[in-house]
Scaffold this motif. Structure first.
Motif, PDB file in Angstrom:
ATOM      1  N   LEU A   7       0.811  -1.214   0.000  1.00  0.00           N
ATOM      2  CA  LEU A   7       0.000   0.000   0.000  1.00  0.00           C
ATOM      3  C   LEU A   7       0.848   1.270   0.000  1.00  0.00           C
ATOM      4  CD1 LEU A   7      -2.862  -0.985   2.444  1.00  0.00           C
ATOM      5  CD2 LEU A   7      -2.861  -1.030  -0.034  1.00  0.00           C
ATOM      6  N   ASN A   8       2.151   1.117  -0.071  1.00  0.00           N
ATOM      7  CA  ASN A   8       3.055   2.248  -0.144  1.00  0.00           C
ATOM      8  C   ASN A   8       2.789   3.000  -1.456  1.00  0.00           C
ATOM      9  OD1 ASN A   8       5.219   3.938  -0.391  1.00  0.00           O
ATOM     10  ND2 ASN A   8       6.762   2.387   0.011  1.00  0.00           N
ATOM     11  N   PRO A   9       2.495   4.305  -1.407  1.00  0.00           N
ATOM     12  CA  PRO A   9       2.197   5.049  -2.638  1.00  0.00           C
ATOM     13  C   PRO A   9       3.295   4.942  -3.691  1.00  0.00           C
ATOM     14  CG  PRO A   9       1.645   6.370  -0.736  1.00  0.00           C
ATOM     15  CD  PRO A   9       2.349   5.147  -0.222  1.00  0.00           C
ATOM     16  N   SER A  10       4.530   4.907  -3.270  1.00  0.00           N
ATOM     17  CA  SER A  10       5.630   4.778  -4.226  1.00  0.00           C
ATOM     18  C   SER A  10       5.583   3.422  -4.923  1.00  0.00           C
ATOM     19  CB  SER A  10       6.963   4.955  -3.501  1.00  0.00           C
ATOM     20  OG  SER A  10       8.034   4.696  -4.361  1.00  0.00           O
ATOM     21  N   LEU A  12       2.917   1.588  -5.347  1.00  0.00           N
ATOM     22  CA  LEU A  12       1.758   1.581  -6.235  1.00  0.00           C
ATOM     23  C   LEU A  12       2.076   2.300  -7.542  1.00  0.00           C
ATOM     24  CD1 LEU A  12      -1.129   2.288  -3.722  1.00  0.00           C
ATOM     25  CD2 LEU A  12      -0.612   0.138  -4.873  1.00  0.00           C
ATOM     26  N   ARG A  13       2.797   3.415  -7.438  1.00  0.00           N
ATOM     27  CA  ARG A  13       3.190   4.154  -8.649  1.00  0.00           C
ATOM     28  C   ARG A  13       4.076   3.296  -9.551  1.00  0.00           C
ATOM     29  NH1 ARG A  13       5.501   8.365  -5.888  1.00  0.00           N
ATOM     30  NH2 ARG A  13       3.690   8.806  -4.652  1.00  0.00           N
ATOM     31  N   GLU A  51      -3.590   3.349  -9.700  1.00  0.00           N
ATOM     32  CA  GLU A  51      -3.522   4.800  -9.511  1.00  0.00           C
ATOM     33  C   GLU A  51      -4.681   5.298  -8.662  1.00  0.00           C
ATOM     34  OE1 GLU A  51      -3.298   6.122 -13.531  1.00  0.00           O
ATOM     35  OE2 GLU A  51      -1.116   6.042 -13.550  1.00  0.00           O
ATOM     36  N   GLN A  53      -6.171   3.573  -6.372  1.00  0.00           N
ATOM     37  CA  GLN A  53      -5.876   3.126  -5.012  1.00  0.00           C
ATOM     38  C   GLN A  53      -4.859   4.059  -4.360  1.00  0.00           C
ATOM     39  OE1 GLN A  53      -4.470  -0.888  -4.937  1.00  0.00           O
ATOM     40  NE2 GLN A  53      -4.469  -1.031  -2.725  1.00  0.00           N
ATOM     41  N   GLU A  54      -3.898   4.537  -5.142  1.00  0.00           N
ATOM     42  CA  GLU A  54      -2.883   5.462  -4.628  1.00  0.00           C
ATOM     43  C   GLU A  54      -3.526   6.767  -4.198  1.00  0.00           C
ATOM     44  OE1 GLU A  54       0.838   8.127  -6.266  1.00  0.00           O
ATOM     45  OE2 GLU A  54       0.036   6.528  -7.511  1.00  0.00           O
ATOM     46  N   VAL A  55      -4.467   7.267  -5.007  1.00  0.00           N
ATOM     47  CA  VAL A  55      -5.137   8.529  -4.693  1.00  0.00           C
ATOM     48  C   VAL A  55      -5.982   8.376  -3.432  1.00  0.00           C
ATOM     49  CG1 VAL A  55      -6.891  10.142  -5.524  1.00  0.00           C
ATOM     50  CG2 VAL A  55      -5.132   9.317  -7.078  1.00  0.00           C
ATOM     51  N   LEU A  57      -5.304   6.687  -0.881  1.00  0.00           N
ATOM     52  CA  LEU A  57      -4.478   6.658   0.330  1.00  0.00           C
ATOM     53  C   LEU A  57      -4.234   8.073   0.735  1.00  0.00           C
ATOM     54  CD1 LEU A  57      -1.847   3.904  -0.487  1.00  0.00           C
ATOM     55  CD2 LEU A  57      -3.820   3.721   0.990  1.00  0.00           C
TER      56      LEU A  57
END
Length: 57
Positions: A7-10, A12-13, A51, A53-55, A57
């Protein structure tokens, strides 16, 4: 409480970028047009979902 590294945004990117690369590779594959389009659409759908999912968070 431990955090899920997925679940780390980085991360996920990076995964979204990898799926975008797979989508472009699918278009260049030596397959029929319908197969290439199906693979492209599936990979892009995964990239968009990551993307989103990243947003969230």
């Amino acid at each position: 409480m431990k955090h899920d590294p997925a679940l780390n945004p980085s991360a996920l990117r990076q995964r979204a970028a990898a799926h975008r690369a797979m989508a472009l590779a699918a278009l260049r594959a030596d397959s029929s047009l319908s197969v290439r389009l199906k693979r492209y659409n599936a990979a892009m759908a995964r990239a968009r979902a990551l993307e989103a999912q990243e947003v969230a968070l």
